[in-house]
Design a protein around this motif. Structure first.
Motif, PDB file in Angstrom:
ATOM      1  N   GLY A 171      -2.068  -0.324   8.592  1.00  0.00           N
ATOM      2  CA  GLY A 171      -2.347  -0.977   9.815  1.00  0.00           C
ATOM      3  C   GLY A 171      -2.052   0.063  10.941  1.00  0.00           C
ATOM      4  N   PRO A 172      -2.271  -0.393  12.189  1.00  0.00           N
ATOM      5  CA  PRO A 172      -1.938   0.387  13.373  1.00  0.00           C
ATOM      6  C   PRO A 172      -0.260   0.778  13.374  1.00  0.00           C
ATOM      7  CG  PRO A 172      -3.384  -1.527  14.025  1.00  0.00           C
ATOM      8  CD  PRO A 172      -2.872  -1.538  12.823  1.00  0.00           C
ATOM      9  N   LEU A 173       0.008   2.170  13.881  1.00  0.00           N
ATOM     10  CA  LEU A 173       1.267   2.550  13.907  1.00  0.00           C
ATOM     11  C   LEU A 173       2.436   1.821  14.715  1.00  0.00           C
ATOM     12  CD1 LEU A 173       0.676   6.211  13.369  1.00  0.00           C
ATOM     13  CD2 LEU A 173       1.690   4.655  11.623  1.00  0.00           C
ATOM     14  N   ASP A 174       1.602   1.129  15.863  1.00  0.00           N
ATOM     15  CA  ASP A 174       2.396   0.408  16.820  1.00  0.00           C
ATOM     16  C   ASP A 174       2.677  -1.073  16.607  1.00  0.00           C
ATOM     17  OD1 ASP A 174      -0.179  -0.228  17.258  1.00  0.00           O
ATOM     18  OD2 ASP A 174      -0.227  -0.003  19.283  1.00  0.00           O
ATOM     19  N   ASP A 175       2.376  -1.417  15.384  1.00  0.00           N
ATOM     20  CA  ASP A 175       2.631  -2.602  14.780  1.00  0.00           C
ATOM     21  C   ASP A 175       4.244  -2.691  14.555  1.00  0.00           C
ATOM     22  OD1 ASP A 175       0.381  -3.792  15.218  1.00  0.00           O
ATOM     23  OD2 ASP A 175      -0.318  -3.636  13.150  1.00  0.00           O
ATOM     24  N   PRO A 176       4.838  -3.649  14.446  1.00  0.00           N
ATOM     25  CA  PRO A 176       6.187  -3.897  13.903  1.00  0.00           C
ATOM     26  C   PRO A 176       6.273  -3.584  12.419  1.00  0.00           C
ATOM     27  CG  PRO A 176       5.607  -5.906  15.086  1.00  0.00           C
ATOM     28  CD  PRO A 176       4.375  -5.171  15.110  1.00  0.00           C
ATOM     29  N   PRO A 177       7.032  -2.710  12.008  1.00  0.00           N
ATOM     30  CA  PRO A 177       7.180  -2.462  10.446  1.00  0.00           C
ATOM     31  C   PRO A 177       7.552  -3.508   9.596  1.00  0.00           C
ATOM     32  CG  PRO A 177       9.440  -1.940  11.565  1.00  0.00           C
ATOM     33  CD  PRO A 177       8.316  -2.263  12.708  1.00  0.00           C
ATOM     34  N   ARG A 178       6.456  -3.436   8.554  1.00  0.00           N
ATOM     35  CA  ARG A 178       6.368  -4.618   7.632  1.00  0.00           C
ATOM     36  C   ARG A 178       5.526  -4.329   6.571  1.00  0.00           C
ATOM     37  NH1 ARG A 178       5.582 -10.955   8.615  1.00  0.00           N
ATOM     38  NH2 ARG A 178       4.201 -11.596   7.063  1.00  0.00           N
ATOM     39  N   LEU A 179       5.751  -4.848   5.316  1.00  0.00           N
ATOM     40  CA  LEU A 179       4.818  -4.674   4.241  1.00  0.00           C
ATOM     41  C   LEU A 179       4.568  -5.748   3.501  1.00  0.00           C
ATOM     42  CD1 LEU A 179       3.538  -2.775   2.158  1.00  0.00           C
ATOM     43  CD2 LEU A 179       5.810  -2.794   0.819  1.00  0.00           C
ATOM     44  N   ASP A 180       3.167  -6.383   3.641  1.00  0.00           N
ATOM     45  CA  ASP A 180       2.610  -7.402   2.721  1.00  0.00           C
ATOM     46  C   ASP A 180       2.030  -6.872   1.450  1.00  0.00           C
ATOM     47  OD1 ASP A 180       3.714  -9.116   4.807  1.00  0.00           O
ATOM     48  OD2 ASP A 180       1.746  -8.729   6.035  1.00  0.00           O
ATOM     49  N   ALA A 181       2.132  -7.966   0.412  1.00  0.00           N
ATOM     50  CA  ALA A 181       1.478  -7.571  -0.707  1.00  0.00           C
ATOM     51  C   ALA A 181       0.840  -8.670  -1.442  1.00  0.00           C
ATOM     52  CB  ALA A 181       2.653  -6.762  -1.763  1.00  0.00           C
ATOM     53  N   GLN A 182      -0.027  -8.420  -2.224  1.00  0.00           N
ATOM     54  CA  GLN A 182      -0.821  -9.466  -3.250  1.00  0.00           C
ATOM     55  C   GLN A 182      -0.911  -8.830  -4.668  1.00  0.00           C
ATOM     56  OE1 GLN A 182      -5.170 -10.920  -2.971  1.00  0.00           O
ATOM     57  NE2 GLN A 182      -4.002 -12.301  -1.773  1.00  0.00           N
ATOM     58  N   ILE A 183      -0.821  -9.618  -5.472  1.00  0.00           N
ATOM     59  CA  ILE A 183      -0.877  -9.096  -6.802  1.00  0.00           C
ATOM     60  C   ILE A 183      -2.029 -10.146  -7.415  1.00  0.00           C
ATOM     61  CG2 ILE A 183       0.224  -9.007  -9.266  1.00  0.00           C
ATOM     62  CD1 ILE A 183       2.876  -8.803  -7.843  1.00  0.00           C
ATOM     63  N   ARG A 184      -3.079  -9.459  -8.041  1.00  0.00           N
ATOM     64  CA  ARG A 184      -4.179 -10.230  -8.617  1.00  0.00           C
ATOM     65  C   ARG A 184      -3.988  -9.815 -10.319  1.00  0.00           C
ATOM     66  NH1 ARG A 184      -9.302  -9.290  -4.586  1.00  0.00           N
ATOM     67  NH2 ARG A 184      -8.103  -9.828  -2.561  1.00  0.00           N
ATOM     68  N   VAL A 185      -4.393 -10.885 -11.135  1.00  0.00           N
ATOM     69  CA  VAL A 185      -4.295 -10.500 -12.645  1.00  0.00           C
ATOM     70  C   VAL A 185      -5.303 -11.456 -13.184  1.00  0.00           C
ATOM     71  CG1 VAL A 185      -2.051  -9.344 -12.818  1.00  0.00           C
ATOM     72  CG2 VAL A 185      -2.187 -11.585 -13.074  1.00  0.00           C
ATOM     73  N   GLY A 186      -5.733 -11.364 -14.479  1.00  0.00           N
ATOM     74  CA  GLY A 186      -6.463 -12.176 -15.096  1.00  0.00           C
ATOM     75  C   GLY A 186      -7.913 -12.109 -14.545  1.00  0.00           C
ATOM     76  N   GLY A 187      -8.550 -13.214 -14.188  1.00  0.00           N
ATOM     77  CA  GLY A 187      -9.824 -13.411 -13.771  1.00  0.00           C
ATOM     78  C   GLY A 187     -10.023 -12.840 -12.255  1.00  0.00           C
ATOM     79  N   ASP A 188      -9.024 -12.613 -11.599  1.00  0.00           N
ATOM     80  CA  ASP A 188      -9.297 -12.133 -10.315  1.00  0.00           C
ATOM     81  C   ASP A 188      -9.144 -10.600 -10.359  1.00  0.00           C
ATOM     82  OD1 ASP A 188      -9.275 -14.542  -8.491  1.00  0.00           O
ATOM     83  OD2 ASP A 188      -7.590 -14.854  -9.822  1.00  0.00           O
ATOM     84  N   ALA A 189      -8.944  -9.900 -11.406  1.00  0.00           N
ATOM     85  CA  ALA A 189      -8.800  -8.374 -11.294  1.00  0.00           C
ATOM     86  C   ALA A 189      -9.495  -7.752 -12.480  1.00  0.00           C
ATOM     87  CB  ALA A 189      -7.203  -8.354 -11.491  1.00  0.00           C
ATOM     88  N   GLY A 190     -10.492  -8.510 -13.207  1.00  0.00           N
ATOM     89  CA  GLY A 190     -11.124  -7.985 -14.112  1.00  0.00           C
ATOM     90  C   GLY A 190     -10.329  -7.469 -15.305  1.00  0.00           C
ATOM     91  N   ALA A 191     -10.345  -6.247 -15.892  1.00  0.00           N
ATOM     92  CA  ALA A 191      -9.465  -5.756 -17.222  1.00  0.00           C
ATOM     93  C   ALA A 191      -8.280  -5.067 -16.516  1.00  0.00           C
ATOM     94  CB  ALA A 191     -10.146  -5.046 -18.210  1.00  0.00           C
ATOM     95  N   SER A 192      -7.969  -5.161 -15.177  1.00  0.00           N
ATOM     96  CA  SER A 192      -7.122  -4.236 -14.657  1.00  0.00           C
ATOM     97  C   SER A 192      -6.194  -5.345 -14.048  1.00  0.00           C
ATOM     98  CB  SER A 192      -7.532  -3.479 -13.487  1.00  0.00           C
ATOM     99  OG  SER A 192      -8.178  -4.406 -12.550  1.00  0.00           O
ATOM    100  N   GLU A 193      -5.085  -4.870 -13.467  1.00  0.00           N
ATOM    101  CA  GLU A 193      -4.225  -5.512 -12.357  1.00  0.00           C
ATOM    102  C   GLU A 193      -4.153  -4.875 -11.038  1.00  0.00           C
ATOM    103  OE1 GLU A 193      -0.486  -5.608 -14.615  1.00  0.00           O
ATOM    104  OE2 GLU A 193      -0.209  -3.415 -14.400  1.00  0.00           O
ATOM    105  N   VAL A 194      -4.243  -5.766 -10.010  1.00  0.00           N
ATOM    106  CA  VAL A 194      -4.764  -5.185  -8.734  1.00  0.00           C
ATOM    107  C   VAL A 194      -3.389  -5.427  -7.762  1.00  0.00           C
ATOM    108  CG1 VAL A 194      -6.150  -5.272  -6.762  1.00  0.00           C
ATOM    109  CG2 VAL A 194      -7.062  -5.437  -9.091  1.00  0.00           C
ATOM    110  N   VAL A 195      -3.047  -4.420  -7.319  1.00  0.00           N
ATOM    111  CA  VAL A 195      -2.017  -4.687  -6.337  1.00  0.00           C
ATOM    112  C   VAL A 195      -2.324  -4.268  -4.885  1.00  0.00           C
ATOM    113  CG1 VAL A 195       0.535  -4.022  -5.498  1.00  0.00           C
ATOM    114  CG2 VAL A 195      -0.075  -4.290  -7.878  1.00  0.00           C
TER     115      VAL A 195
END
Length: 315
Positions: free
Chosen positions: A68-92
């Motif tokens: 995101g924009p560099l002037d935003d407050p520092p923060r890391l949001d994440a989402q993990i997808r596995v199974g039917g939401d990620a095909g044969a992969s795992e998505v981060v």
């Protein structure tokens, strides 16, 4: 299964991946590579969908990094997808805000599969020299897409200047059917040498000069190419003409989904020739994790053999 991890760290994401596998029965066994997608919010889902489809052929971990924009407050949001939401992969999915996104390499390093190749793909917003970027330095393969650049044709012209082994571009991958069909034709009698060639393509087709460069490099002949006006042909490559003493070979699309192959002394053949999807192109690039030496020769040597169209022909 989708797991949201707001305001987190790379260490917590790594632990959550282990927990998801243990609780949900998803395993990392068989993952053959890590695909890092460097993109931005709003366009990430198309890239994730293509990666999920390609993962059925190449099981992998997909890390989607969005800064995101560099002037935003520092923060890391994440989402993990596995199974039917990620095909044969795992998505981060990693959404880095402010200073949290200033070091892309540190964000993904702790999430890479151990002892597995790393491929980085920039669907858009590509660095000027991919191999020297923070993510490019940790990757065995680097995938760009000239079609999404602000000036696709200038991007293609510059490919040879910053090429490094491991680079590739989807403008090259989209040529596979054309190259296969032309090679198959020249493998048949009467085996006459090709003395010249012409390549025509739409204004939006950065693949057109690459096909001309490939022909010039492989056949050692003069190749001319030109962009067509939108009212003549809208998208992709329109035609290739190979000149031989016994008559011309013409491979031409009358419509976006078909092509007509015309050869001297033979009936015309209608071929299924649809434009390749993003999923097909990505899956093909993931089949080889060593440098594509032919691509390197085309962008460094072949492009120097074909002249750019004159200003009146340029888009």
């Amino acid at each position: 299964m989708i797991v949201d991890l707001p305001d987190t760290t790379v260490s917590k994401i790594s632990k959550a991946l282990v927990n998801v596998r243990e609780e949900g029965g998803a395993v990392a066994l068989g993952r053959v590579l890590t695909l890092v997608i460097a993109t931005r919010r709003g366009i990430e889902e198309e890239a994730i969908e293509a990666a999920n489809d390609a993962s059925r052929e190449h099981p992998m971990r997909v890390i989607v990094l969005m800064a995101g924009p560099l002037d935003d407050p520092p923060r890391l949001d994440a989402q993990i997808r596995v199974g039917g939401d990620a095909g044969a992969s795992e998505v981060v999915l990693l959404q880095a805000h402010g200073a949290a996104g200033s070091n892309a390499e540190s964000l993904v390093t702790g999430l890479l599969l151990p002892d597995a190749p790393v491929v980085v793909w920039w669907p858009e917003d590509t660095p000027d020299v991919p191999s020297r970027s923070a993510l490019g330095r940790i990757a065995q393969r680097r995938i760009t897409d000239a079609a999404t650049q602000d000036d696709p044709h200038q991007w293609v012209r510059d490919l040879g200047g910053h090429y490094a082994p491991g680079d590739t571009d989807l403008a090259w991958t989209r040529l596979t059917r054309w190259r296969e069909q032309l090679a198959a034709v020249l493998d048949q009698p009467p085996y006459e040498p090709v003395t010249a060639a012409e390549v025509f393509g739409g204004e939006d087709s950065p693949s057109t000069p690459l096909l001309a460069a490939w022909l010039a490099l492989q056949l050692g002949i003069d190749v001319t190419w030109r962009y067509l006006d939108a009212d003549e042909w809208e998208h992709g490559i329109k035609s290739v003409r190979l000149t031989r003493a016994g008559g011309d070979i013409l491979l031409e699309r009358p419509s976006p989904a078909t092509a007509i192959l015309t050869q001297p002394g033979q009936p015309s053949h209608e071929l299924a020739f649809p434009r390749r999807s993003l999923r097909e192109c990505l899956a093909e690039e993931l089949r080889r994790l060593d440098p594509d030496l032919l691509y390197g020769r085309v962008v460094t040597d072949g492009c120097a053999l074909v002249e750019s169209p004159s200003p009146k022909d340029a888009p």
